[in-house]
Scaffold this motif. Sequence first.
Motif, PDB file in Angstrom:
ATOM      1  N   THR A  60       0.829  -1.209   0.000  1.00 49.56           N
ATOM      2  CA  THR A  60       0.000   0.000   0.000  1.00 49.56           C
ATOM      3  C   THR A  60       0.858   1.251   0.000  1.00 49.56           C
ATOM      4  O   THR A  60       0.579   2.220  -0.727  1.00 49.56           O
ATOM      5  N   ALA A  64       0.628   4.068  -3.024  1.00 51.03           N
ATOM      6  CA  ALA A  64       0.008   5.353  -2.698  1.00 51.03           C
ATOM      7  C   ALA A  64       0.529   6.519  -3.539  1.00 51.03           C
ATOM      8  O   ALA A  64      -0.278   7.324  -4.037  1.00 51.03           O
ATOM      9  N   VAL A  93      -5.255   7.708   0.796  1.00 51.62           N
ATOM     10  CA  VAL A  93      -5.442   6.302   1.148  1.00 51.62           C
ATOM     11  C   VAL A  93      -6.566   6.157   2.164  1.00 51.62           C
ATOM     12  O   VAL A  93      -6.581   6.844   3.193  1.00 51.62           O
TER      13      VAL A  93
END
Length: 208
Positions: A60, A64, A93
């Motif tokens: 993640t 991002a 996010v």
Amino acid sequence: MTRPGTPAAYFDRMYADADDPWHLAERWYERRKYDLTLAALPRPRYRRAFEPGCSVGELTLGLAPRCDELLAADRVAAAVRTTRRRTADLPQVSVRQLTVPDEWPAGVFDLIVLSELLYYLDDDAVGRVLRQSVESLEPEGTLVTVHWNHDVPEHLSTGDAIADRLARLPGTALLADHRERDFVLQVHGRTTAEGRPPASPAAAEGLV
């Protein structure tokens, strides 16, 4: 006989014993694999992305900067809390507790990343996730899959077997296929309304 998917209790036990049970933030193997995954993305930037099975948010954090909006999700509450903490300073996010395929976010995406996820699901659930992914992708959107390619007692499949399944997935075209002894990384593109594959990175910049 079809094996049932990996039970939720397995993941709960793993996260009960450690914040990062697979040492995703520590191992060079994982860092290299994430770097290859990010490098394989055919576009420099995406409008709206979905990453189910985000675990502790290591991938993640890499996705991002490439996304205007990124929805990361996991079935385990502890993993969701960790990812939320690690991405708290990233306003693009959002992190939710979701169990796919039964819980699938609304709307459309131009990037969906299925990383180390599908081998935990039974055949029916894998089919549903793949169908939902294609249906949720914009035309010419990107579907990334990357999976461990060794037999594991808790896994119902391998990277090679998942790649075989993806080869029969309607509405997509294979854009990249990176295979190593340890994992299989593939990039598929949602075909256009006319059935054409997305432009390659070189074609998108007028080089071919």
